[in-house]
Each structure stands twice: as structure tokens, then as C-alpha cells.
Design an enzyme around this catalytic site. Structure first.
Site, short mmCIF file in Angstrom:
data_model
loop_
_atom_site.label_atom_id
_atom_site.label_comp_id
_atom_site.label_asym_id
_atom_site.label_seq_id
_atom_site.Cartn_x
_atom_site.Cartn_y
_atom_site.Cartn_z
N SER A 49 0.92 -1.19 -0.06
CA SER A 49 -0.02 -0.16 -0.12
C SER A 49 1.07 1.47 -0.08
O SER A 49 0.36 2.23 -0.60
CB SER A 49 -1.52 0.13 1.14
OG SER A 49 -1.95 -1.23 1.37
N GLY A 231 -4.73 -2.34 -0.49
CA GLY A 231 -3.67 -1.43 -2.40
C GLY A 231 -3.66 -0.13 -2.31
O GLY A 231 -4.04 0.84 -1.22
N GLY A 233 -3.09 3.58 -4.73
CA GLY A 233 -3.53 4.64 -5.29
C GLY A 233 -4.93 4.70 -4.79
O GLY A 233 -4.93 4.92 -3.88
N CYS A 259 -9.31 -1.80 3.71
CA CYS A 259 -7.96 -1.02 3.19
C CYS A 259 -8.99 0.16 1.87
O CYS A 259 -9.94 0.40 1.78
CB CYS A 259 -7.43 -1.18 3.26
SG CYS A 259 -5.95 0.59 3.07
N PHE A 260 -7.75 -0.48 0.95
CA PHE A 260 -8.72 -0.52 -1.10
C PHE A 260 -9.84 -0.81 -0.76
O PHE A 260 -10.96 -0.19 -1.68
CB PHE A 260 -7.39 -0.68 -1.72
CG PHE A 260 -7.46 -0.36 -2.84
CD1 PHE A 260 -7.70 1.07 -3.12
CD2 PHE A 260 -7.34 -0.91 -3.70
CE1 PHE A 260 -7.60 1.86 -4.45
CE2 PHE A 260 -7.40 -0.17 -4.76
CZ PHE A 260 -7.54 1.02 -5.17
N ASN A 301 -3.29 2.90 7.24
CA ASN A 301 -2.62 3.01 5.38
C ASN A 301 -3.75 2.89 5.28
O ASN A 301 -3.68 2.60 4.05
CB ASN A 301 -1.26 1.61 5.61
CG ASN A 301 -0.46 2.53 4.22
OD1 ASN A 301 -0.83 3.57 3.60
ND2 ASN A 301 0.09 1.83 3.80
N GLY A 303 -4.94 7.37 2.04
CA GLY A 303 -4.84 8.79 1.98
C GLY A 303 -5.76 8.93 1.00
O GLY A 303 -6.91 10.35 1.27
N PHE A 304 -7.35 8.20 1.56
CA PHE A 304 -8.93 7.99 0.72
C PHE A 304 -9.51 7.02 1.31
O PHE A 304 -9.32 6.63 2.10
CB PHE A 304 -8.70 7.37 -1.10
CG PHE A 304 -7.77 8.04 -2.12
CD1 PHE A 304 -8.52 9.28 -2.66
CD2 PHE A 304 -6.56 7.65 -2.11
CE1 PHE A 304 -7.31 9.96 -3.30
CE2 PHE A 304 -5.67 8.14 -2.67
CZ PHE A 304 -6.24 9.29 -4.56
N HIS A 351 -6.50 -2.66 8.92
CA HIS A 351 -6.57 -3.38 9.24
C HIS A 351 -6.33 -4.53 9.88
O HIS A 351 -5.36 -4.86 11.11
CB HIS A 351 -4.45 -3.22 8.82
CG HIS A 351 -4.33 -2.89 7.36
ND1 HIS A 351 -4.42 -2.77 6.60
CD2 HIS A 351 -4.25 -1.58 7.19
CE1 HIS A 351 -3.60 -2.10 5.11
NE2 HIS A 351 -3.77 -1.16 5.95
N GLU A 353 -5.55 -7.59 10.42
CA GLU A 353 -4.28 -7.98 10.50
C GLU A 353 -2.76 -7.61 11.17
O GLU A 353 -2.64 -8.14 11.60
CB GLU A 353 -4.13 -8.90 9.21
CG GLU A 353 -3.14 -7.84 8.47
CD GLU A 353 -4.08 -6.87 7.57
OE1 GLU A 353 -2.34 -5.44 6.96
OE2 GLU A 353 -5.26 -6.21 7.95
#
Length: 396
Positions: A49, A231, A233, A259-260, A301, A303-304, A351, A353
Site C-alpha cells: 500500500s 493496496g 492508489g 482498506c482499498f 495506511n 490516503g482516501f 487493518h 491483520e
């Protein structure tokens, strides 16, 4: 002692932070972000990520336990660049087989040490994450205006589609541990090893598939459930993954995303996503479960984030029934979890995990296991009903 080679971190707004060369020499570019974890630097470095990002560690001492072969989250270091105030001169741990410096040089990661990470973090906290570059060794002597121009030529993280850079090239399987209850197909958008192990330990054969997988290829594996990983992006640049997930939801296949994967579930349900000013990165983020009122300390982790109504059940804009926000960050009210109420699907932004910790949210994998078992039981009941309802043959 030899004279340290110079290095400088250059931000796109012109702010400069001098230091000394660390890791590989040369130049590197990426989005400058800060990570607040006091431990787990090896897991941070190998988290896909972080691809495309220059990570500034707020903890001053990094590298003191060296590097080992048990803790990496993936096959290599993914950060675009690395910055710390005072990297440890000594690696001391019974599992250490290399120094952090060794691995940074081996993977070609340009770093910078000795800079004022406190000042850099405060600047990013006030101004937001931004394009940046590290120039070390001979490149540190480039004209400052040329360095800044090179930084400003780089693409921004908004609009970036990076999953293809970090995903697996071919399908591979990790067998279930203990009693097998089914299988899960993980769409690898930047998967971490700890996630795979957590799912296998819940009795699932784990099929990790490339991010380019088609609907036909995915369901050829006959999965009991589908998982979208973390991930790098911008989720707005992943229309193909959104379309695939909508097919998963339409088929009512149990789904879990982190996350993503949470951002893509939000988009699949018809919600918008947006870029956070400086994001959440660290292992100390307080998140409240709105259903139970329980607060957990979680690893982040991202940023979006997803833009969805908090505090009420809503009809999803894309027509997948009702959904609700289940988790919220207590620092800034960012959406940290979603759940479908008419489909077997949920996700979290953080996360569970969490290597190297915390583990407050590990129970979410048990919740996913229960979802898979419930769906399997429903299929069994439906099959039994169909058999009972089928006409019986015989002579007249």
C-alpha cells in the site's frame, strides 16, 4: 569515520529538509506521507500500500532490531523513499539476519537520515501530503530550482492506478489450516502476508488472484467468498474492480474488504470517495464500532476515504439494498467501516491483520468466517428444498 554524504528531501511547495544519504544513492520521487508507528518498520516497508510514497517515520529510532525473513508482508520493499531522524547504528535481535541499511540498498530504496522529521511531519500535517523527492549523493548537489522542478513534474497520487504494479502475476493457493470450511478468492490489489495467514487460519483455502482477473476467471475457482485486499492508489481510478465487485454483490457471494477494498465497496454501492489531507498511517488510530460502542486501537495506511452518511441506514445509490456505516475514526469522523444489510458483504478501512499490531480488530476475520458458514448453510437448505420439491419418477 567517513564524512556523511549529503541528502535533501524536497517538497512540491518548495520546503526543503537537509540530511544525510541513507540506503541507495540517487534520486526518488513519491507522495510524502508520515507514519506514526513506534514499531513494525519492516512491515511498513514491505506493505504494498506504500507504493509510490516517501514515508517519513515519526519515531526517531528506526532499524534497531534489524531485518528478518519472517516478518515481511510481501516479496520486497515497496516505499518510493524512506526518511528517519536517527537510524540505529546497531541491529540487535535474535531473529535479525541483515541490517535495515542492507535491505534498503539491496532493493534500491533511496533514503534520507538525520533530517528534522518532527518539522517535516508538522508541515505535512498542516499543508497536506504532497509530491516530493529525495536527492542524495551527487544528486544532492543539483541546483535547488532544478530539484524542485523535477518534483513538480511528477504525477500526483490523485488519479493514480497502482494495483497492477504490486499485484501477483499468477494465481496461487495457500491451503486452509485445520478444519476446512470453504475457499476465498482474494483479489490482490496489494495484499499483505498477514491477511492471507489470517484467512487460512479460519479454515479457508485462499486463492490469491491477479488484480486483472475477470468475472469468469474468478468464479472458475468456485469460491465460497471473495475478498478485496488493501493496496495503493486512488479508488476513483479502479473502475474495473468496482464493476467486478458489483457482479460479486449481484451473485450474493459473501464479501469482505479491507482498506482499498473498503473504498471499492463504497464505490460499488454508489458512494463517492475523496482524498484525505494527510491520511491515516500508523498503529494507534482509535476507531469506534457504532453498533457496539466499543473502541479499538487500529492500524491504518490510507490516503482516501468513503463519503457515506453516518448514523443512519440508507438505501445504496447503486441499488444494492440497505447499508450503513459501522465504524468511524474518533480523531476526524472518517468512515472506517461499511456493512450491507440485505447482502452478505462488509468492509473496514483499517487493518485487522495488523502486523506488528495492535490486534483489537482481529475478530473481524471471525465475523467473515461466520458469514461464509451462514451462506454455506443457506445453500445447503436451498439444495435440500429443491430435492424435496423435485418430481419423482416411476411407472404409471
Amino acid at each position: 569515520m567517513p564524512t556523511p554524504e549529503p541528502a535533501v528531501l524536497v517538497l512540491e511547495d518548495g520546503r526543503r529538509f537537509p540530511g544525510r544519504a541513507w540506503g541507495a544513492r540517487g534520486r526518488t520521487f513519491g507522495e510524502a506521507v508520515f507514519a506514526t508507528g513506534m514499531t513494525g518498520y519492516q512491515e511498513t516497508l514491505t506493505d504494498p500500500s506504500y507504493a509510490g510514497q516517501i514515508v517519513i517515520q515519526t519515531a526517531p529510532h528506526i532499524g534497531n532490531t534489524g531485518m528478518n525473513d519472517e516478518d515481511p508482508e510481501s516479496r520486497r520493499i515497496w516505499v518510493a523513499g524512506y526518511a528517519a531522524h536517527a537510524p540505529s547504528r546497531i541491529a540487535s535481535n535474535q531473529r535479525s539476519v541483515r541490517t535495515l541499511d542492507d535491505d534498503l540498498e539491496h532493493d534500491g530504496i533511496v533514503g534520507i537520515a538525520g533530517l528534522d522529521t518532527r518539522a517535516a511531519t508538522r508541515h505535512l500535517r498542516d499543508k497536506g501530503a504532497m509530491r516530493s523527492g529525495i536527492f542524495s549523493g551527487p544528486d544532492a548537489a543539483l541546483d535547488p530550482d532544478e530539484q524542485l522542478a523535477l518534483v513538480r513534474e511528477q504525477p500526483a497520487m490523485s488519479g493514480a492506478n497502482l494495483s497492477a504494479e504490486v499485484s501477483t502475476d499468477a494465481v496461487y493457493t495457500v491451503p486452509a489450516v485445520g478444519e476446512r470450511i470453504g475457499s476465498v478468492a482474494i483479489v490482490d490489489l496489494g495484499i499483505k502476508a498477514a491477511t492471507i495467514h489470517a484467512l487460512a487460519e479460519r479454515g479457508l483455502d485462499v486463492h490469491v488472484v491477479p488484480e486483472s482477473v475477470t468475472v469468469e476467471e474468478l468464479y472458475a475457482l468456485n469460491p465460497s467468498a471473495v475478498f478485496y485486499s488493501n493496496g495503493p492508489g486512488d479508488p476513483e481510478a479502479s473502475d474495473r474492480h468496482v464493476a467486478l465487485l458489483r457482479e460479486v454483490l449481484t451473485r450474493r457471494t459473501p464479501f469482505f474488504g479491507i482498506c482499498f477494498g473498503n473504498q471499492l465497496l463504497g464505490r460499488a454501492l454508489g458512494f463517492d470517495t475523496y482524498k484525505l489531507p494527510f491520511g491515516h498511517r500508523g498503529i494507534n488510530q482509535p476507531v469506534v464500532d457504532l453498533r457496539s460502542g466499543r473502541v479499538g486501537i487500529t492500524a491504518h495506511n490510507h490516503g482516501f476515504a468513503v463519503q457515506a452518511p453516518i448514523g443512519r441506514v440508507v438505501d445504496t445509490p447503486a441499488g444494492f439494498g440497505r447499508a450503513e456505516v459501522t465504524h468511524v475514526d474518533l480523531n476526524d469522523d472518517v468512515v472506517e467501516g461499511l456493512a450491507c444489510l440485505d447482502l452478505p458483504a462488509f468492509s473496514v478501512q483499517y487493518h485487522p491483520e495488523a502486523a506488528a499490531g495492535p490486534h483489537d480488530a482481529a475478530e473481524l476475520f471471525d465475523r467473515f468466517r461466520d458469514l461464509v458458514l451462514a451462506a454455506s448453510a443457506e445453500e445447503g437448505e436451498a439444495a435440500a428444498i429443491a430435492v424435496e420439491a423435485a418430481p419423482t419418477g416411476g411407472a404409471s
